[in-house]
Design an enzyme around this catalytic site. Structure first.
Site, PDB file in Angstrom:
ATOM      1  NE  ARG A 215      -3.641   0.424   2.606  1.00 50.75           N
ATOM      2  CZ  ARG A 215      -4.483  -0.118   3.742  1.00 50.75           C
ATOM      3  NH1 ARG A 215      -4.185  -1.446   4.641  1.00 50.75           N
ATOM      4  NH2 ARG A 215      -4.606   1.339   4.927  1.00 50.75           N
TER       5      ARG A 215
ATOM      6  CE  LYS B 190       3.184 -21.873  11.271  1.00 54.78           C
ATOM      7  NZ  LYS B 190       4.739 -20.695  12.191  1.00 54.78           N
TER       8      LYS B 190
ATOM      9  CG  HIS C 217       9.828 -22.498   7.752  1.00 56.56           C
ATOM     10  ND1 HIS C 217       8.819 -21.998   8.416  1.00 56.56           N
ATOM     11  CD2 HIS C 217      11.561 -22.639   8.028  1.00 56.56           C
ATOM     12  CE1 HIS C 217      10.041 -22.412  10.015  1.00 56.56           C
ATOM     13  NE2 HIS C 217      10.998 -22.509   9.424  1.00 56.56           N
TER      14      HIS C 217
ATOM     15  CE  LYS D 168      13.921 -25.312   8.983  1.00 59.29           C
ATOM     16  NZ  LYS D 168      15.150 -24.338   9.993  1.00 59.29           N
TER      17      LYS D 168
ATOM     18  CG  ASP E   2       4.451 -20.561  16.194  1.00 62.61           C
ATOM     19  OD1 ASP E   2       3.911 -19.667  14.873  1.00 62.61           O
ATOM     20  OD2 ASP E   2       5.324 -20.674  16.729  1.00 62.61           O
TER      21      ASP E   2
ATOM     22  CG  HIS F 128       7.024 -25.882  11.171  1.00 67.36           C
ATOM     23  ND1 HIS F 128       6.051 -25.483  10.658  1.00 67.36           N
ATOM     24  CD2 HIS F 128       7.027 -24.820  12.423  1.00 67.36           C
ATOM     25  CE1 HIS F 128       6.886 -24.044  10.107  1.00 67.36           C
ATOM     26  NE2 HIS F 128       6.919 -23.605  11.195  1.00 67.36           N
TER      27      HIS F 128
HETATM   28  C1  BG6 Z   1       7.775 -20.561  12.361  1.00 67.39           C
HETATM   29  C2  BG6 Z   1       7.544 -19.960  14.148  1.00 67.39           C
HETATM   30  O1  BG6 Z   1       7.175 -21.262  11.750  1.00 67.39           O
HETATM   31  O2  BG6 Z   1       8.956 -21.398  12.755  1.00 67.39           O
HETATM   32  C3  BG6 Z   1       8.390 -19.296  14.627  1.00 67.39           C
HETATM   33  O3  BG6 Z   1       6.441 -19.611  13.735  1.00 67.39           O
HETATM   34  C4  BG6 Z   1       9.779 -20.417  14.335  1.00 67.39           C
HETATM   35  O4  BG6 Z   1       7.563 -19.151  16.093  1.00 67.39           O
HETATM   36  C5  BG6 Z   1      10.048 -20.933  13.503  1.00 67.39           C
HETATM   37  O5  BG6 Z   1      10.214 -19.502  15.488  1.00 67.39           O
HETATM   38  C6  BG6 Z   1      11.330 -21.838  13.839  1.00 67.39           C
HETATM   39  O6  BG6 Z   1      12.365 -21.722  12.329  1.00 67.39           O
HETATM   40  P1  BG6 Z   1      12.645 -22.573  12.403  1.00 67.39           P
HETATM   41  O7  BG6 Z   1      13.831 -22.659  10.768  1.00 67.39           O
HETATM   42  O8  BG6 Z   1      14.121 -21.369  13.099  1.00 67.39           O
HETATM   43  O9  BG6 Z   1      13.414 -23.201  13.121  1.00 67.39           O
END
Ligand code: BG6
Length: 484
Positions: A51, A148, A178, A182, A235, A240
């Site tokens: 924006r 997410k 994500h 990795k 979260d 994950h």
């Molecule tokens: C994120 C979470 O998806 O992943 C965070 O919202 C978390 O709270 C993070 O810290 C951890 O990712 P990584 O790659 O640092 O293990």
């Protein structure tokens, strides 16, 4: 061993929320790295959209600063940095009005890959999708990327899925987790399905239990509002850790293709039993090491949001019946360490007698940091005086085994953004997978709410609440230590 770089086809990538934190800290640095690696074709372009009323030059300035901060080593190369900045464009637009949309349409190239990255809150997914569709920007080569949190619960995730499905086919939607980007997480599949050694033992007949630990030292600073509503269950666990569990527990897919892999992951999530309340421990970090506790950080003295969760899960299928999966994740713990431990059963009979003790193999897969694999094997203790057994590690650090040039593997976003351009959905979550994960998570969270559950305090810098140790102890087991 130097990794091969396979160039991608020309593309236009539009990043909505292009001036925001995620775009600046993760997406643009990842794109810059791939640019430096030579993976971009000559005429690829990135259009930041947000924006703020900025010129393209001003946007480039902002990105340059972010890259100097987040990708300092490569940003020192001014030629590379300038080359990358030249590929950036900017359009000021508003998702809720017609403002800026004709300009954006005009900047896109005809007949090429077109990816729209929704680096914005989920409430804008619908309006953005509407605008993209109504401005005629959707073609066979169009992809959209969403981040997410994909929903807050099953109901909201279903809502988001149907909003997106009204405008795009499932094959055009890339939902990011994500962790799947990795290197070491992908390596889980390579280790399992690329070796003959493990798969025959990979079941409840030989595996006593599996532990998945994602321990963090960071807290929630800067994300207080989001985290208060989310907590560790939403979260980290729902996405994950659930993805890691799927990769460890799934059946071998027939091939490494998007639907084959995602079908198998979905079967695992659907085979999960509901978790018994006494098989879950929630924790919240208290003041420690001179750092404020969670409640102070979020400025809510009565907060009942968990910053730690440990649980025992069961995958009820032929392969895993009777083998528990212990999962734990938490913030402000003693070390940053993500590890999967596969604990095998004792040998069925010891020919060395009682004195030799009981021994069992264990495979540890370290996801981060110090990525590698350790296999605990039993050998004879050296020296005379009978047969005494000891356990020793067969330790393999990927950095040592693969050479120094692989010590710094590409960030998860580098792999994922390039997969979007390549049109490969294998490492992205499908809509039904996300919904199944929420269907398993929701009753746990609803149960806490119904019972007025309050998380157990744990010291910052510790391994988590003592009750998590009891969860294991009751089963005659213990957690592996959290080591950096
Ligand atoms: C994120 C979470 O998806 O992943 C965070 O919202 C978390 O709270 C993070 O810290 C951890 O990712 P990584 O790659 O640092 O293990």
């Amino acid at each position: 061993m130097v990794s091969r770089v396979i160039p991608v086809d020309p593309f236009d990538l539009v990043i909505f929320g292009g001036t925001g934190d995620l775009a600046q800290r993760k997406i643009l640095p990842a794109l810059f790295h791939r640019f430096c690696a030579g993976q971009w074709p000559e005429d690829a372009q990135i259009i930041g959209a947000a924006r703020s009323d900025l010129t393209t030059d001003a946007f480039r300035q902002i990105v340059a600063e972010s890259l100097r901060r987040d990708a300092p080593r490569r940003a020192e190369n001014t030629e590379a940095l300038d080359g990358f900045l030249q590929r950036l464009d900017y359009v000021a637009l508003d998702a809720m009005s017609a403002e800026g949309w004709p300009e954006l349409t005009g900047r896109l190239t005809k007949d090429r890959i077109r990816a729209f990255y929704f680096s914005v809150g989920p409430r804008l997914f619908g309006p953005l999708a509407d605008q993209i569709r109504s401005h005629g920007m959707v073609s066979d080569q169009t992809r959209i990327v969403v981040e997410k949190p994909f929903g807050h619960d099953l109901h909201s995730a279903r809502g988001l899925n149907s909003t997106l499905a009204a405008h795009f086919d499932e094959g055009q939607i890339y939902r990011i987790d994500h962790y799947l980007g990795k290197e070491t997480v992908q390596n889980l599949m390579a280790v399992r399905f690329g070796n003959m050694l493990f798969e025959p033992l990979w079941n409840s007949q030989y595996v006593d239990h599996i532990q998945i630990t994602v321990a963090e030292t960071v807290g929630v600073d800067g994300r207080e509002e989001y985290y208060e509503r989310a907590g560790a269950m939403r979260d980290m666990m729902q996405n994950h850790l659930m993805q890691l569990l799927c990769l460890i527990a799934m059946e071998p897919p027939a091939k490494f293709d998007p639907d084959a892999v995602r079908d198998e992951k979905l079967k695992v999530i659907r085979a999960l039993d509901p978790v018994e309340p006494h098989h879950i421990v929630r924790g919240q970090f208290a003041t420690g090491e001179g750092e404020p506790g969670y409640r102070e950080v979020v400025n809510n003295p009565r907060s009942t949001t968990e910053s730690y969760v440990a649980l025992k899960a069961h995958v009820s299928n032929w392969r895993w019946a009777g083998t528990p999966f212990y999962l734990r994740t938490g913030k402000r713990l003693v070390a940053r360490s993500s590890v999967i431990n596969v604990q095998f059963k004792d040998a069925p009979h010891s020919i060395f007698g009682e004195a030799a003790g009981r021994h069992a193999n264990a495979l540890s897969i370290r996801l981060q940091p110090n990525e590698g694999i350790t296999l605990k094997v039993t050998i004879k203790e050296p020296g005379p005086g009978g047969m005494r057994l000891i356990d020793v590690p067969l330790d393999m650090s990927f950095a040592d085994a693969l050479g120094p040039e692989n010590q710094d593997p590409p960030d998860a976003y580098e792999r994922l953004v390039m997969d979007v351009i390549r049109g490969n959905q294998t490492l992205f979550m499908r809509g039904d997978e996300v919904e199944a994960a929420w269907a398993w998570t929701d009753p746990i969270i609803d149960g806490w709410q119904a019972r007025g559950d309050v998380p157990k305090p744990y010291d910052s810098g510790s391994t988590g609440p003592g009750d998590a140790e009891l969860l294991m102890k009751r089963d005659g087991r213990r957690w592996q230590g959290i080591k950096p």
